[in-house]
Design a protein around this motif. Sequence first.
Motif, mmCIF file in Angstrom:
data_model
loop_
_atom_site.group_PDB
_atom_site.id
_atom_site.type_symbol
_atom_site.label_atom_id
_atom_site.label_comp_id
_atom_site.label_asym_id
_atom_site.label_seq_id
_atom_site.Cartn_x
_atom_site.Cartn_y
_atom_site.Cartn_z
ATOM 1 N N THR A 14 0.839 -1.203 0.000
ATOM 2 C CA THR A 14 0.000 0.000 0.000
ATOM 3 C C THR A 14 0.876 1.255 0.000
ATOM 4 O OG1 THR A 14 -0.200 -0.116 2.396
ATOM 5 C CG2 THR A 14 -2.023 -1.009 1.119
ATOM 6 N N GLY A 15 2.034 1.196 0.643
ATOM 7 C CA GLY A 15 2.954 2.341 0.615
ATOM 8 C C GLY A 15 3.338 2.677 -0.818
ATOM 9 N N ALA A 16 3.762 1.655 -1.563
ATOM 10 C CA ALA A 16 4.152 1.879 -2.962
ATOM 11 C C ALA A 16 2.943 2.316 -3.785
ATOM 12 C CB ALA A 16 4.751 0.595 -3.531
ATOM 13 N N GLY A 17 1.807 1.676 -3.553
ATOM 14 C CA GLY A 17 0.597 1.997 -4.313
ATOM 15 C C GLY A 17 0.136 3.430 -4.080
ATOM 16 N N TYR A 18 0.074 3.837 -2.804
ATOM 17 C CA TYR A 18 -0.365 5.207 -2.511
ATOM 18 C C TYR A 18 0.665 6.236 -2.981
ATOM 19 C CZ TYR A 18 -4.440 3.701 0.094
ATOM 20 O OH TYR A 18 -5.657 3.164 0.425
ATOM 21 N N GLY A 19 1.949 5.885 -2.916
ATOM 22 C CA GLY A 19 2.986 6.786 -3.422
ATOM 23 C C GLY A 19 2.807 7.015 -4.913
ATOM 24 N N LEU A 20 2.575 5.928 -5.647
ATOM 25 C CA LEU A 20 2.392 6.033 -7.102
ATOM 26 C C LEU A 20 1.106 6.791 -7.422
ATOM 27 C CD1 LEU A 20 3.306 5.250 -9.941
ATOM 28 C CD2 LEU A 20 2.169 3.049 -9.645
#
Lengths: 311, 244
Positions: A14-20
């Motif tokens: 989710t960290g990578a997803g929300y960052g993107l």
Amino acid sequence: MHPAFSVVFFTTATGAGYGLLALLGVLGGLQIVPADFWLGLVGLGLALGLIAAGLLSSTGHLGRPERGWRAFSQWRSSWLSREGVASVITFIPAGLFGLGWVFFGRTEGWVAIAGLLAAIGAIVTVCTTGMIYASLKPIAQWHSRYTLPAYLIFAAMTGSVLLNALLQGFGIGSTGVLVLSLLATLAGWGWKLATWRHNDRLEIPTTANTATGLAGGTVRSLEWPHTEENYLLKEMGFRIARKHSAKLRMLAQALAFALPVLLIAATFALPWPYAAVPSVLAAIVQFAGMLVERWLFFAEAKHTVTLYYGR
Amino acid sequence: MTCLPAHSDKKLGLVIDLDTCVGCQACVTACKEWNTGGHMAPLTDIDPYGGHVDGVWFNRVHSYEHTTEMGGRTVNFPRSCLHCETPACVTVCPTGASYKRVSDGIVLIDEDKCIGCKLCSWACPYGAREFDTDVGVMKKCTLCVDRIYNDNLAEEDRVPACVAACPTSARHFGDLGDPQSAVSQLVAERGGVDLMPELGYHPTNKYLPPRAHTQRAASVPAKALEPVRAEGGFLGWVDRMLSN
């Protein structure tokens, strides 16, 4: 703390997803990256896919997942509940943004507003995730000023490295995003080193003396109340990582920071389509490295209940 | 609702005397016996007769060696929910399953609302909450809420099962919000303490530290036995014969 894989994967994905999502929302909404069909479809698909996979994974460690809907009710006091609410609300502008970009081929006007709202939702959701950990007083390594910024920095880092991989892959590479992903990775590295340095020097005021109310002298555990490991020791007395923490820290640094920095630097020197190879590799290697980092984040955290067991 | 009440009318809790606790585990078994049929029933046991026994207990007794410049001593230490005034286990609960009662300050779990996310057990510094892997929900001490108000029991039995079972009266139950109550008086008289006060959970339960070592204890006149070095010759032969 026991590093349940479902939670390790959940926070990393989710960290990578929300960052993107946040970067696509801002850079797309402000017309800094082009409204390219494939970038919109694959980029937003990947961001929302990572978020959805992470959220589904997080239900994997629940004892009663069928009652999960109840977790949206206590947002007034619980950061976990706030995370649930923020993550669901963020899907609304994110979905509209994706609709506008992919189906109507535009990222200006109302689509831009949806993109910016999705970015705000993404940042708020990452903050709530960080606060779940930062608010837990019994775990000194988490209850620190390093935790919340770490979640935000790592989301920006993994998100920008993913975005760079996508842009390079579709032949619309941007020097700005390339520089951003390099700087974000260096920032993430620096923040992790500072966090480890802080944790290694931590002087925790809670001791076996304050835990038992026995003032002065030494308090040594003579006998446990039980002969086998119980829930408390399985969940909060996890010790394997401390044994290998030096090696795992090197591995996390190599995969999450050092290799991606080298690969991103190599991207500068290469023309398309060759530039896509190191950019995509950087994103994959970094994701693996962040899984190790997040595993250590749990495994190196020491809960006060272990004091009762002389650990 | 997981927001905490501004105040509770009473602060029911336990006072545990570390001076008189002998570590007999009677409170542990009495607790298990009552509560496995009580409000939070069952207190599941996993593999109870096997090599990896596990299960849910609300009350566990540790033993410690406390060594100071005055000497050392064994301290038996019962550990259970302290029914804190600011219990983070309640505020972190995302579903509203955990709550603190306004009427008496008891911290309880509504099992039907618990999703088993375990965050409350992370938020509790004292290890008071234990997860029931069989039922998939968190469980904890209820302060025997189904005994203390139970009209079917004789009045003297309307105390938590651990208190009723203690053979040395090391456990006391009462209203710690009332400075005139017997438990509050006892805490004042014996200098009762909070556990981990630096974390700011403001536990209701208090622990009475062991009394100071006395200077008037009788000294032991006999010298401690010493090991005798094995000798050879006639005396060595006598020693061996007499040792047989």
